[in-house]
Design an enzyme around this catalytic site. Structure first.
Site, PDB file in Angstrom:
ATOM      1  N   GLU A 131      -5.230  -8.567   0.699  1.00 32.96           N
ATOM      2  CA  GLU A 131      -6.043  -8.298   1.930  1.00 32.96           C
ATOM      3  C   GLU A 131      -7.275  -7.923   1.801  1.00 32.96           C
ATOM      4  O   GLU A 131      -7.713  -7.369   0.749  1.00 32.96           O
ATOM      5  CB  GLU A 131      -5.387  -7.042   2.646  1.00 32.96           C
ATOM      6  CG  GLU A 131      -3.962  -7.046   3.300  1.00 32.96           C
ATOM      7  CD  GLU A 131      -3.622  -5.639   3.974  1.00 32.96           C
ATOM      8  OE1 GLU A 131      -4.357  -5.000   4.319  1.00 32.96           O
ATOM      9  OE2 GLU A 131      -2.346  -5.312   4.191  1.00 32.96           O
ATOM     10  N   GLU A 150       0.890  -1.240  -0.096  1.00 28.91           N
ATOM     11  CA  GLU A 150       0.266   0.056   0.037  1.00 28.91           C
ATOM     12  C   GLU A 150       0.895   1.363   0.060  1.00 28.91           C
ATOM     13  O   GLU A 150       0.845   1.897   1.117  1.00 28.91           O
ATOM     14  CB  GLU A 150      -0.959   0.101   1.208  1.00 28.91           C
ATOM     15  CG  GLU A 150      -1.975  -1.224   1.161  1.00 28.91           C
ATOM     16  CD  GLU A 150      -3.162  -0.970   2.385  1.00 28.91           C
ATOM     17  OE1 GLU A 150      -3.005  -0.152   2.969  1.00 28.91           O
ATOM     18  OE2 GLU A 150      -4.155  -1.818   2.234  1.00 28.91           O
TER      19      GLU A 150
HETATM   20  C1  FCB Z   1      -4.325  -2.090   5.447  1.00 25.34           C
HETATM   21  C2  FCB Z   1      -2.971  -2.220   6.084  1.00 25.34           C
HETATM   22  C3  FCB Z   1      -2.869  -3.331   7.172  1.00 25.34           C
HETATM   23  C4  FCB Z   1      -4.009  -3.148   8.030  1.00 25.34           C
HETATM   24  C5  FCB Z   1      -5.267  -2.985   7.381  1.00 25.34           C
HETATM   25  C6  FCB Z   1      -6.564  -3.095   8.108  1.00 25.34           C
HETATM   26  O1  FCB Z   1      -4.282  -0.698   5.071  1.00 25.34           O
HETATM   27  O2  FCB Z   1      -2.316  -2.661   4.948  1.00 25.34           O
HETATM   28  O3  FCB Z   1      -1.610  -3.270   7.572  1.00 25.34           O
HETATM   29  O4  FCB Z   1      -3.937  -2.140   8.711  1.00 25.34           O
HETATM   30  O5  FCB Z   1      -5.499  -2.131   6.401  1.00 25.34           O
END
Ligand code: FCB
Length: 450
Positions: free
Chosen positions: A344, A163
């Site tokens: 994620e 990210e």
């Molecule tokens: C993302 C991050 C991770 C965690 C999730 C909830 O933005 O990459 O580390 O904080 O959100």
């Protein structure tokens, strides 16, 4: 079946959020350790000194993953554990920790996915300007070479950055994350130097790891205008340029989105764009919720508005919009033409241990069902999605929210560090097993290969 037999079902974590042992065996401060020392920056002034104590409990955590039937695990390596000063002398004790973790994963038949950078920059490099200093592209490439040479015999899946839009925007543009800088020039320098570091690291990983499979992990969410006004519509386009395109565009197409071009141009040297746009093997996607954007007075002229009243929200208020996930997957497929790994997706909930000692997190199960169904719809419509990793394996240190938000499918008791798989972990495990059974009715499960 829209899901292929080789599809990977995994879980993701990051070093700073779970490892603890923050000052053990030679690890030095990261920017987050320093940032958290100023009071009031994080819920309850929590720190990540101990976090989930994964540094000591990694073997039990890997056993838990094996019991759940995970095919793959994404973790990050802590730069300040391997190179305490960010460059120069490597720290053998830190290197040996990831040897142990990787070996345990392989023994459990869980494919390791290694991310080089999940936000924990060595403080020693921040003191030299951090991502604002153009030299950092070279420091990052040297760090990538150390990791590649040490682990490349056993690890093939490498991500450069997690990210980049979030840590540059929040850390250098808005001052909400470490290192806590809110400055227009700082943000645009950081954006370009991270992109340059990505391209340099891709070259190093290709050179030093036979059979490497390389990508970057982008947070990508639709940016909807919060109202019908022309101002909000324009703001949504500006936010989308920073949030969604500032990294994938240069990395895939060797150009910045038009909205950013003028601001980044002073930092671009001859040859940079070709260096950034090195071919990669996959697109890593982190996705949670769409943004509802209002015109604002910050440096993007865009702020995060509340979702319309009719949009369902999770326990922590994040909009739950599975269609946005489906559309994002299809959009990535049509723009970037790469295999996609969802690295994620998940939700925080108000998890409570009940009288029987279990955690019945039906809200999370509902979210995961809705989002994996949306993913299947995207696959059926042609998106080349090859894996899904839930965020997160464990309740962990959630940046500015400290330990107040539980994202794990496994509950972590803060006082005892005891792990308790939640109902969602059992649901996820059953879903993976059902896919395996339907893929391989004779029960001869082969490890996923591309
Ligand atoms: C993302 C991050 C991770 C965690 C999730 C909830 O933005 O990459 O580390 O904080 O959100």
């Amino acid at each position: 079946m829209t899901i292929r037999p080789t599809f990977l079902w995994g879980a993701s974590t990051s070093a700073f959020q779970i490892e603890g042992a923050a000052h053990l065996d030679g690890r030095a401060d990261s920017i987050w350790d320093v940032y958290l020392r100023a009071p009031g920056r994080v819920s309850h002034n929590d720190t990540a000194e101990t976090a989930c104590d994964h540094y000591h409990r990694y073997a039990a955590d890997v056993a838990l993953m094996r019991d759940l039937g995970l095919n793959a695990y994404r973790f990050s390596v802590a730069w300040p554990r391997l190179l305490p000063q960010g460059r120069g002398a490597a720290n053998e004790a830190g290197l040996a920790f990831y040897d142990r973790l990787i070996d345990a994963l392989l023994a459990a038949e869980i494919e390791p996915w290694l991310c080089l950078y999940h936000w924990d920059l060595p403080q020693a490099l921040e003191a030299l300007g951090g991502w604002q200093n153009r030299d950092i592209a070279g420091w990052f490439a040297d760090y990538a070479a150390l990791v590649a040479r040490r682990y490349g015999d056993r690890v093939k899946r490498f991500a450069t950055f997690n990210e980049p839009c979030v840590f540059t925007l929040f850390g250098y543009g808005l001052g909400w994350h470490a290192p806590g800088i809110a400055d227009r020039a700082a943000l645009h320098k950081a954006i370009h130097h991270v992109n340059l570091g990505h391209g340099r690291a891709v070259d190093v990983l290709r050179r030093d790891v036979a059979g490497a499979s390389i990508g970057a992990i982008h947070n990508r969410q639709p940016c909807y205008p919060a109202s019908d006004s022309a101002e909000d519509a324009a703001a949504a386009l500006r936010l989308a340029a920073y949030w969604n395109d500032a990294f994938p565009f240069p990395q895939a197409f060797a150009c910045y989105p038009p909205e950013l071009q003028e601001a980044v141009a002073p930092y671009i040297a001859a040859g940079d764009m070709a260096q950034i746009a090195r071919p990669v093997d996959w697109f890593g996607l982190n996705h949670y919720s769409p943004h509802y954007v209002k015109a604002g007075s910050n440096l993007m002229g865009a702020s995060f508005g509340p979702p319309p009243a009719e949009v369902p929200r999770s326990a922590i208020g994040w909009p739950v919009v599975p269609e946005a996930f489906r559309d994002t997957l299809l959009d990535i497929h049509s723009r970037f033409r790469l295999p996609i790994y969802v690295l994620e997706n998940g939700t925080a909930a108000n998890d409570i241990v009940d009288a029987s000692g279990s955690i019945q997190d039906d809200g999370r199960i509902g979210y995961l069902k809705a989002y994996t169904t949306a993913m299947e719809q995207a696959i059926a419509a042609g998106a080349d999605v090859r894996g899904y990793f839930v965020w997160s394996l464990l309740d962990n240190f959630e940046w500015g929210a400290g330990y107040s938000q539980r994202f794990g499918i496994v509950y972590v008791d803060r006082a005892t560090q005891r792990r308790i798989p939640k109902a969602s972990a059992r649901w996820y495990s059953n879903m993976i097993a059902a896919h395996r059974a339907s893929d391989d009715p004779a029960g001869r499960h082969n490890r996923a290969e591309e």
